[in-house]
Design an enzyme around this catalytic site. Structure first.
Site, mmCIF file in Angstrom:
data_model
loop_
_atom_site.group_PDB
_atom_site.id
_atom_site.type_symbol
_atom_site.label_atom_id
_atom_site.label_comp_id
_atom_site.label_asym_id
_atom_site.label_seq_id
_atom_site.Cartn_x
_atom_site.Cartn_y
_atom_site.Cartn_z
ATOM 1 N N LYS A 50 -14.909 -45.503 -27.927
ATOM 2 C CA LYS A 50 -14.256 -46.513 -27.754
ATOM 3 C C LYS A 50 -14.660 -47.736 -28.456
ATOM 4 O O LYS A 50 -13.867 -48.617 -28.930
ATOM 5 C CB LYS A 50 -14.051 -46.540 -26.088
ATOM 6 C CG LYS A 50 -13.067 -45.511 -25.450
ATOM 7 C CD LYS A 50 -13.277 -45.642 -24.064
ATOM 8 C CE LYS A 50 -12.521 -44.234 -23.362
ATOM 9 N NZ LYS A 50 -12.703 -44.261 -21.949
ATOM 10 N N GLN A 94 -15.832 -46.434 -16.893
ATOM 11 C CA GLN A 94 -15.778 -44.946 -17.259
ATOM 12 C C GLN A 94 -15.724 -43.900 -16.292
ATOM 13 O O GLN A 94 -16.864 -43.635 -15.496
ATOM 14 C CB GLN A 94 -17.091 -44.730 -18.424
ATOM 15 C CG GLN A 94 -16.790 -43.220 -19.203
ATOM 16 C CD GLN A 94 -15.407 -43.092 -19.870
ATOM 17 O OE1 GLN A 94 -15.110 -44.102 -20.916
ATOM 18 N NE2 GLN A 94 -15.107 -41.981 -20.036
ATOM 19 N N ASP A 117 -7.352 -49.669 -18.421
ATOM 20 C CA ASP A 117 -6.943 -48.289 -18.226
ATOM 21 C C ASP A 117 -5.672 -47.866 -17.688
ATOM 22 O O ASP A 117 -5.090 -46.901 -17.506
ATOM 23 C CB ASP A 117 -8.171 -47.610 -17.578
ATOM 24 C CG ASP A 117 -8.981 -46.640 -18.425
ATOM 25 O OD1 ASP A 117 -8.828 -46.538 -19.593
ATOM 26 O OD2 ASP A 117 -10.162 -46.308 -17.875
#
Ligand code: NAP
Length: 296
Positions: A50, A94, A117
């Site tokens: 990422k 994460q 997200d």
């Protein structure tokens, strides 16, 4: 047809460049803060991918590494700081987080206007109601894979294998929306589903998100089916340098012979997830800029 996620991901990223330039003229560089807790090897790889993708587009990405035994309060306190920071327009934690932490409370601590997200309950609710918001990255990536491959979802029977909060539930909900790349008839299957193969064989499009290596073989599908394989599973492979290789939830070599179109693993859904993370961070930076210019 092999659906090339790397190529489509590049097209998506290229399409964002004019918007990034437009923000740059206003002195804004979209920034993402990633919180990585513990030493899970797969999570470390995902975070590094990422970060590299952001940096390759001259965007800001910073990773905040926390030890595996960190307490809940310290994680929430870091998120609070990141929520207030002007440098970061998107914040993500994460997943998975270590077992002693409450992941739901952590996700809810992220400001919905910084939810890179798209997993905050507020944004999940907006998505369900069809209100514009940052969408969950993997489901949004699947929609874009289908769109760029010119696979229409309208009226199709789409079977989703898996009902997780990050893939199964949101993709099913996006596909039933009354709009372009929606209008599908969706069936969701999980571990309590009876006669699984009888159901999956009805699929015009089958989305597999179960985390079981090569579970879906040719007996699960009908000829011409479109297969989106979300699974990323490590299986031992002594012939590989790393000692393992990555496979999806679908037996690719077997199923590709009868499928009309199929995504590979790696190189299918994975790159799209990252492109949609960039899309979300850009969208959140644009919202921030609009509010700033209106003095809100
Ligand atoms: P998850 O939270 O573990 O959920 C798995 C789902 O699959 C559950 O709903 C489970 O049913 C269902 N399931 C498991 N075994 C099944 C079986 N034999 N038959 C029918 N249903 C079954 O997984 P996830 O987070 O959604 O991830 C799924 C896979 O996608 C993993 O391999 C993950 O690494 C991968 N993934 C990839 C990306 C990417 O960007 N490429 C992103 C996210 C996830 P129950 O609810 O009944 O337990």
């Amino acid at each position: 047809m092999i659906i090339d996620g790397k190529e489509i991901s590049k097209k998506v990223k290229d399409s964002l460049l004019p918007r990034i330039e437009c923000l740059a003229k206003k002195g804004i560089v979209p920034g993402l803060a990633v919180v990585l807790i513990g030493d899970d090897p797969a999570s470390k790889v995902y975070v590094s991918m990422k970060s590299k993708a952001f940096i390759s587009m001259n965007l800001v990405s910073e990773t905040f590494r926390l030890p595996a035994d960190i307490d809940q309060g310290s994680v929430l306190s870091l998120i609070d700081d990141l929520n207030k920071s002007e440098k970061f327009h998107g914040v993500l934690v994460q997943l998975p987080v270590p077992d002693h932490l409450d992941s739901m409370e952590i996700l809810q601590a992220i400001d919905p206007d910084k939810d890179a997200d798209g997993l905050h309950p507020t944004n999940m609710g907006r998505m369900l109601l069809g209100i514009e918001c940052p969408l969950a990255c993997t489901p949004h990536g699947i929609i874009m894979l289908l769109k760029y491959s010119k696979i229409d979802t309208s009226g199709q029977h789409i079977i989703v294998l898996g009902r997780s909060n990050i893939v199964g539930k949101p993709i099913a909900n996006l596909l039933i929306q009354k709009r372009e790349m929606g209008n599908a008839t969706v069936t969701i299957c999980h571990t309590r589903t009876r006669n699984l193969k009888e159901i999956t064989r009805q699929a015009d499009i089958l989305i597999a998100a179960i985390g079981k290596p090569e579970f879906v073989d040719r007996s699960f599908v009908k000829k011409g089916v479109v297969i989106i394989d979300v699974g990323v599973n490590r299986v031992d492979d002594p012939t590989s340098k790393r000692g393992y290789r990555l496979v999806g939830d679908v037996k690719f070599d077997e199923v590709k012979e009868i499928a009309g179109a199929i995504t590979p693993v790696p190189g299918g859904v994975g790159p799209m997830t990252i492109s949609m993370l960039i899309t979300n961070t850009l969208y959140l930076a644009e919202k921030y800029e609009t509010k700033r210019s209106e003095g809100i």
